[in-house]
Design an enzyme around this catalytic site. Sequence first.
Site, PDB file in Angstrom:
ATOM      1  N   ASP A   1     -29.346  59.389  -0.819  1.00  0.00           N
ATOM      2  CA  ASP A   1     -29.149  60.430   0.108  1.00  0.00           C
ATOM      3  C   ASP A   1     -29.795  61.729   0.543  1.00  0.00           C
ATOM      4  O   ASP A   1     -30.967  61.427   0.065  1.00  0.00           O
ATOM      5  CB  ASP A   1     -27.365  60.899  -1.033  1.00  0.00           C
ATOM      6  CG  ASP A   1     -25.923  61.560  -0.732  1.00  0.00           C
ATOM      7  OD1 ASP A   1     -26.204  61.592   0.741  1.00  0.00           O
ATOM      8  OD2 ASP A   1     -24.821  61.880  -1.591  1.00  0.00           O
TER       9      ASP A   1
ATOM     10  N   ASP B   1     -18.410  59.916   4.544  1.00  0.00           N
ATOM     11  CA  ASP B   1     -17.765  60.894   3.215  1.00  0.00           C
ATOM     12  C   ASP B   1     -16.105  60.681   3.170  1.00  0.00           C
ATOM     13  O   ASP B   1     -15.502  61.155   2.429  1.00  0.00           O
ATOM     14  CB  ASP B   1     -18.288  62.545   3.310  1.00  0.00           C
ATOM     15  CG  ASP B   1     -19.508  61.587   2.475  1.00  0.00           C
ATOM     16  OD1 ASP B   1     -20.266  60.525   1.665  1.00  0.00           O
ATOM     17  OD2 ASP B   1     -20.547  63.114   2.269  1.00  0.00           O
TER      18      ASP B   1
END
Length: 697
Positions: free
Chosen positions: A456, A518
């Site tokens: 990430d 997301d």
Amino acid sequence: MTAPRFLTLHSPACTAIWECGEGEAPLWRYWGPRLPDGVVPPAALRATRPEPSFSLHFDQPLSLFPGLGMGWFGQSAALAHRAGADWTLAITDCQIERPAPDTILFRMEDAVARIAIALTARLDPATDTLTLSTTLTNRGDGVLDVGWLAAGTIPLPADAAQVISHGGRHNAEFVEIRDPLTRSQWRRENRRGLTSHDCYPGATVTCEDGSAYAAQLAWSGNHAQTIEWIEDGRRQWQMGEWLAPGEVRLPPGDSLTTPDLLCATSAEGENGVAWAFHRAIRARMTWPDNGPGNGPGGTMRPRPVHLNTWEGFYFTHDETALKELADAAAKVGIERYVLDDGWFGGAAKGRDDDTSSLGDWRVDPRKYPDGLGPLARHVTDLGMEFGLWVEPEMINPDSDLYRAHPEWVLQVAGRPLLCARNQLVLNMARDDVRDYLFDHVAALLRDLPIGYLKWDHNRDLTHAGDRALFRAQVAGAYALMARLRASFPAVEIEACAGGGGRIDAGIIAHTHRFWTSDCIDAISRVGIQRGFLRYMPPEVMGSHVGACPAHSTGRMQAMAFRAHVALPGHFGVELDLRQLNAADTAALADTIARYKAMRGALHGVRVWQGEVGDGVVWQAHGDVDDLHLLITRTAPTTMRHQPHLRLPMLDGTRSYRLTRGDGTQQDIAGAWAIRMGLALPPMQGESGLVWRLTALD
């Protein structure tokens, strides 16, 4: 007059032609759909262009490497100077090399500015993609400050009508933007330090004749692109890194090399250029060659059904509950279990929220008193792979690492440190930073049966060094990924940056999957995934079934619709399976079984996308002999009778058998499906169909 010399590259669907003269850069004569062998311009370009009024006596057409200050008034391919001097640019010599049948190396020089340019053009016959890259070398005796270097310049035809680009934000990536092309300049810039959610490094141009052109930069940092009208009615399109002031200063003899620019053109329009990109991305990827189930030579194995713990648990890690989740996952057919953020901490504090512990890559003994081994073994004993979330490039100010090495973060002397998501950014240009990160991630990979890393990157870059380090930051991340992959060749890596903030053709050379967004709201995901598929193939598109209501939007969608939208990508689940009712559990298990049966037909093949109208979109995977057709209605109909779905890619001389999801069949002429289309049944809003169309002998 000397006869012009033309250089030509062909692929099955494309042609590029340059005209070479003495003492200048080659001129762009053609880039477009395939011309027959032997076709070249009938005359030198300048011979067809009488001198207009109020013009220079020496015509300056669009070249492969446009200059500055010597009669070319469009965007220059480079902007550079030595202490304010040597700012003009005009190629004075060009030598041609052919290192391969599909490749031309243009070795150019500006003897006045004392720079050398090596520009490589490769037209890959397997992908129909023209790849351009440029290296600039300082041959002078002073430092050369470089403010811009285009990876490539390509021409667009006079009937180029519209540019399709993508903007957005976190939780809303790939927002489609359609701008008409006029005499005004069109430009997009990104200065966020990573690929970004809001400015994808690529675009598609559509033409009045139905053809399309597209380009994307293989780079995970700042970038800029310009489309500019030129005075013969065509347009030039440039793309490259956006460079901060002083970021590139070349001492004598040093060079700057751009990222690759991938260019595509197709007479088949938007779907044609997407197909070229999909093949090019697949060719850039390297798959593990010794992982379980991988084919010989590192070929892609079937993409395993994926579970991620984030939206099911967030930071609340309970080992017993996570083992129960693994049990539930195995029962519905999940094949990979990924433990997300919250498993680590420092000596004094654990990761209970996003305010602490980034950089302290030690397993939190409060949550996992015996380490991660028991959970990982529980997962693998159930027949699933085990994956782990990491964010190596980031650091919390509240961390043991920051307290020990505050000098390791990106910073500018005298400027405040600006946090985002309560975190700062490690300076990836430093060898000691990369060594620290390699040692800690490698220790996890050695000690645990980890086959997958979710990597990430949860903030934009600011205060990126006393001297701007944006490009060095990207290069450092690439180097760390490459080092880990060389040491642990069986491990796959997912590129994530707050969801879809680092999706590009550069990072995919080091990774195997993108976390697309997301936002897992299925309605939002329809548009996000359709934008993604303009540039990237479906097998690298992380597409998950999320919770209801969706955590990012609060909207509620039935399990059948959520699963349908996730089906064509790299299918996954991101919710607490223990909380599902029996009906939703059964529906999810059925879709997982369908995905496993279909993934070989959905991935590694061609994809077409289209719109029916009235809230219906579609995509087809396969080839014109055998297509899997996914039809999605995003909103209730506004029409009494459903519009028909036309499939222009079919063979109009053949007949096809349509097999619907309920097993009913119908034969239909290809010509009818092309012109009039398939009749759709009534569909409720937020619903989907999966059909199959096979050619009859």
